[in-house]
Design a protein around this motif. Structure first.
Motif, PDB file in Angstrom:
ATOM      1  N   ALA A  66     -12.361  -4.233  -4.743  1.00 25.26           N
ATOM      2  CA  ALA A  66     -12.541  -5.483  -4.006  1.00 25.26           C
ATOM      3  C   ALA A  66     -12.652  -6.662  -4.966  1.00 25.26           C
ATOM      4  O   ALA A  66     -12.073  -7.734  -4.731  1.00 25.26           O
ATOM      5  CB  ALA A  66     -13.792  -5.392  -3.130  1.00 25.26           C
ATOM      6  N   GLY A  67     -13.375  -6.467  -6.058  1.00 24.36           N
ATOM      7  CA  GLY A  67     -13.537  -7.533  -7.033  1.00 24.36           C
ATOM      8  C   GLY A  67     -12.227  -7.964  -7.663  1.00 24.36           C
ATOM      9  O   GLY A  67     -12.015  -9.148  -7.947  1.00 24.36           O
ATOM     10  N   HIS A  68     -11.326  -7.007  -7.876  1.00 25.37           N
ATOM     11  CA  HIS A  68     -10.022  -7.333  -8.453  1.00 25.37           C
ATOM     12  C   HIS A  68      -9.091  -7.969  -7.423  1.00 25.37           C
ATOM     13  O   HIS A  68      -8.409  -8.960  -7.713  1.00 25.37           O
ATOM     14  CB  HIS A  68      -9.371  -6.072  -9.020  1.00 25.37           C
ATOM     15  CG  HIS A  68     -10.041  -5.532 -10.244  1.00 25.37           C
ATOM     16  ND1 HIS A  68     -10.159  -6.253 -11.410  1.00 25.37           N
ATOM     17  CD2 HIS A  68     -10.636  -4.332 -10.485  1.00 25.37           C
ATOM     18  CE1 HIS A  68     -10.793  -5.535 -12.321  1.00 25.37           C
ATOM     19  NE2 HIS A  68     -11.096  -4.361 -11.781  1.00 25.37           N
ATOM     20  N   LEU A  69      -9.058  -7.400  -6.224  1.00 20.47           N
ATOM     21  CA  LEU A  69      -8.107  -7.876  -5.218  1.00 20.47           C
ATOM     22  C   LEU A  69      -8.435  -9.270  -4.704  1.00 20.47           C
ATOM     23  O   LEU A  69      -7.529 -10.037  -4.358  1.00 20.47           O
ATOM     24  CB  LEU A  69      -8.050  -6.887  -4.047  1.00 20.47           C
ATOM     25  CG  LEU A  69      -7.421  -5.524  -4.336  1.00 20.47           C
ATOM     26  CD1 LEU A  69      -7.420  -4.663  -3.080  1.00 20.47           C
ATOM     27  CD2 LEU A  69      -5.994  -5.671  -4.865  1.00 20.47           C
ATOM     28  N   VAL A  70      -9.719  -9.598  -4.644  1.00 27.85           N
ATOM     29  CA  VAL A  70     -10.091 -10.904  -4.110  1.00 27.85           C
ATOM     30  C   VAL A  70      -9.518 -12.035  -4.960  1.00 27.85           C
ATOM     31  O   VAL A  70      -9.283 -13.146  -4.465  1.00 27.85           O
ATOM     32  CB  VAL A  70     -11.633 -11.032  -4.012  1.00 27.85           C
ATOM     33  CG1 VAL A  70     -12.264 -11.153  -5.396  1.00 27.85           C
ATOM     34  CG2 VAL A  70     -12.027 -12.218  -3.130  1.00 27.85           C
ATOM     35  N   THR A  71      -9.238 -11.758  -6.227  1.00 28.18           N
ATOM     36  CA  THR A  71      -8.715 -12.795  -7.119  1.00 28.18           C
ATOM     37  C   THR A  71      -7.246 -13.123  -6.838  1.00 28.18           C
ATOM     38  O   THR A  71      -6.744 -14.141  -7.318  1.00 28.18           O
ATOM     39  CB  THR A  71      -8.852 -12.363  -8.597  1.00 28.18           C
ATOM     40  OG1 THR A  71      -8.045 -11.199  -8.832  1.00 28.18           O
ATOM     41  CG2 THR A  71     -10.301 -12.045  -8.931  1.00 28.18           C
ATOM     42  N   ILE A  72      -6.553 -12.263  -6.084  1.00 23.33           N
ATOM     43  CA  ILE A  72      -5.134 -12.525  -5.804  1.00 23.33           C
ATOM     44  C   ILE A  72      -4.860 -12.751  -4.322  1.00 23.33           C
ATOM     45  O   ILE A  72      -3.700 -12.884  -3.928  1.00 23.33           O
ATOM     46  CB  ILE A  72      -4.240 -11.370  -6.317  1.00 23.33           C
ATOM     47  CG1 ILE A  72      -4.539 -10.070  -5.547  1.00 23.33           C
ATOM     48  CG2 ILE A  72      -4.409 -11.175  -7.814  1.00 23.33           C
ATOM     49  CD1 ILE A  72      -3.526  -8.960  -5.824  1.00 23.33           C
ATOM     50  N   GLU A  73      -5.902 -12.784  -3.506  1.00 28.84           N
ATOM     51  CA  GLU A  73      -5.697 -12.951  -2.063  1.00 28.84           C
ATOM     52  C   GLU A  73      -4.845 -14.176  -1.744  1.00 28.84           C
ATOM     53  O   GLU A  73      -3.916 -14.112  -0.932  1.00 28.84           O
ATOM     54  CB  GLU A  73      -7.047 -13.051  -1.349  1.00 28.84           C
ATOM     55  CG  GLU A  73      -7.757 -11.730  -1.179  1.00 28.84           C
ATOM     56  CD  GLU A  73      -9.068 -11.872  -0.417  1.00 28.84           C
ATOM     57  OE1 GLU A  73      -9.610 -10.852   0.025  1.00 28.84           O
ATOM     58  OE2 GLU A  73      -9.546 -13.022  -0.268  1.00 28.84           O
ATOM     59  N   GLY A  74      -5.160 -15.296  -2.373  1.00 28.74           N
ATOM     60  CA  GLY A  74      -4.413 -16.516  -2.096  1.00 28.74           C
ATOM     61  C   GLY A  74      -2.966 -16.445  -2.535  1.00 28.74           C
ATOM     62  O   GLY A  74      -2.079 -17.035  -1.905  1.00 28.74           O
ATOM     63  N   ASP A  75      -2.707 -15.711  -3.610  1.00 29.42           N
ATOM     64  CA  ASP A  75      -1.349 -15.626  -4.155  1.00 29.42           C
ATOM     65  C   ASP A  75      -0.424 -14.765  -3.303  1.00 29.42           C
ATOM     66  O   ASP A  75       0.805 -14.905  -3.385  1.00 29.42           O
ATOM     67  CB  ASP A  75      -1.384 -15.058  -5.576  1.00 29.42           C
ATOM     68  CG  ASP A  75      -2.150 -15.954  -6.535  1.00 29.42           C
ATOM     69  OD1 ASP A  75      -2.063 -17.186  -6.382  1.00 29.42           O
ATOM     70  OD2 ASP A  75      -2.836 -15.421  -7.427  1.00 29.42           O
ATOM     71  N   VAL A  76      -0.997 -13.849  -2.532  1.00 31.52           N
ATOM     72  CA  VAL A  76      -0.154 -12.933  -1.753  1.00 31.52           C
ATOM     73  C   VAL A  76      -0.372 -13.112  -0.251  1.00 31.52           C
ATOM     74  O   VAL A  76      -0.137 -12.198   0.539  1.00 31.52           O
ATOM     75  CB  VAL A  76      -0.420 -11.462  -2.153  1.00 31.52           C
ATOM     76  CG1 VAL A  76       0.009 -11.221  -3.583  1.00 31.52           C
ATOM     77  CG2 VAL A  76      -1.890 -11.100  -1.969  1.00 31.52           C
ATOM     78  N   ALA A  77      -0.801 -14.306   0.143  1.00 31.27           N
ATOM     79  CA  ALA A  77      -1.010 -14.584   1.564  1.00 31.27           C
ATOM     80  C   ALA A  77       0.320 -14.910   2.242  1.00 31.27           C
ATOM     81  O   ALA A  77       1.246 -15.433   1.617  1.00 31.27           O
ATOM     82  CB  ALA A  77      -1.982 -15.748   1.736  1.00 31.27           C
ATOM     83  N   GLY A  78       0.419 -14.583   3.523  1.00 32.22           N
ATOM     84  CA  GLY A  78       1.607 -14.919   4.295  1.00 32.22           C
ATOM     85  C   GLY A  78       2.868 -14.283   3.747  1.00 32.22           C
ATOM     86  O   GLY A  78       2.887 -13.121   3.342  1.00 32.22           O
ATOM     87  N   MET A  79       3.941 -15.075   3.700  1.00 33.20           N
ATOM     88  CA  MET A  79       5.230 -14.560   3.238  1.00 33.20           C
ATOM     89  C   MET A  79       5.219 -14.196   1.760  1.00 33.20           C
ATOM     90  O   MET A  79       6.055 -13.416   1.300  1.00 33.20           O
ATOM     91  CB  MET A  79       6.329 -15.595   3.502  1.00 33.20           C
ATOM     92  CG  MET A  79       6.636 -15.805   4.975  1.00 33.20           C
ATOM     93  SD  MET A  79       7.134 -14.262   5.809  1.00 33.20           S
ATOM     94  CE  MET A  79       8.657 -13.890   4.939  1.00 33.20           C
ATOM     95  N   ASN A  80       4.284 -14.765   1.013  1.00 34.80           N
ATOM     96  CA  ASN A  80       4.203 -14.434  -0.414  1.00 34.80           C
ATOM     97  C   ASN A  80       3.877 -12.963  -0.641  1.00 34.80           C
ATOM     98  O   ASN A  80       4.113 -12.435  -1.728  1.00 34.80           O
ATOM     99  CB  ASN A  80       3.146 -15.296  -1.106  1.00 34.80           C
ATOM    100  CG  ASN A  80       3.620 -16.710  -1.332  1.00 34.80           C
ATOM    101  OD1 ASN A  80       4.824 -16.971  -1.394  1.00 34.80           O
ATOM    102  ND2 ASN A  80       2.683 -17.647  -1.443  1.00 34.80           N
TER     103      ASN A  80
END
Length: 204
Positions: free
Chosen positions: A28-42
């Protein structure tokens, strides 16, 4: 884990469950750092191999405890981050699950002398081997999803060979069991050849 867990349909030992929960916190600690980068169509711009590994891990834990294949929705609920799992994340993770099932079948059979599984009036002689055969059949007729051309085919070939290894293990126990010394472990590479883990199919 293979020597700590020998049977299916049982809760994980407390020590292993605690380790699983700790690993989920790390993930969870690692994934939360990329949530914004892979949101939606990204989400579909980049292959996230780590999510395939996550599916493999949680599906194996689920299988050990329930002798059932985890569903895509259950896998999504288990993901400790606001990231969407794609069909290829799930399917490729299940492909890799068969490798964990093969290793567990090998270790558990060597320690117990029988193929792990459930035998009741409803599921007579339903073993890890029959489960692997069903998963293999389903994935072989499943429409190809995601990844570069050839990845699905390569993972499918690896899975089929893993099922065959457990089939040979079942033969060894059923037909030649009396000839095997206690704790005998078959050579899982006897027909595969090559070095390294065959499940590590690169998406690059």
């Amino acid at each position: 884990m293979y020597r700590s867990v020998r049977k299916l349909n049982q809760p994980l030992p407390a020590r292993i469950q605690a380790d699983v929960e700790e690993r989920l916190k790390e993930i969870a600690g690692h994934l939360v750092t990329i949530e914004g980068d892979v949101a939606g169509m990204n989400r579909y711009r980049y292959p996230l191999i780590c999510l395939e590994e996550f599916v493999e891990a949680v599906s194996f834990s689920h299988y050990l405890q329930h002798q059932k294949l985890i569903t895509p929705s259950e896998t999504q609920e288990a993901l400790p981050a606001q990231i969407t799992l794609t069909p290829s994340d799930y399917v490729f993770g299940i492909f890799d699950l068969t490798g964990e099932m093969m290793r567990f079948a090998t270790a558990a059979t060597a320690l117990s002398g029988s193929m792990p599984g459930l035998s009741t009036e409803s599921f007579h002689n339903r073993t890890i081997l029959t489960d692997m055969q069903e998963i293999s059949s389903l994935l072989q007729i499943c429409p190809t999803v995601g990844g570069k051309p050839g990845i699905y085919s390569k993972k499918s070939s690896i899975m089929i060979e893993q099922v065959r290894k457990v089939e040979r293990l079942g033969y060894g126990i059923t037909v030649r069991g009396n000839e095997r010394p206690k704790g005998w472990m078959p050579d899982m590479n006897e027909s595969g050849g090559g070095d390294g883990d065959p499940e590590d199919v690169s998406m690059d």
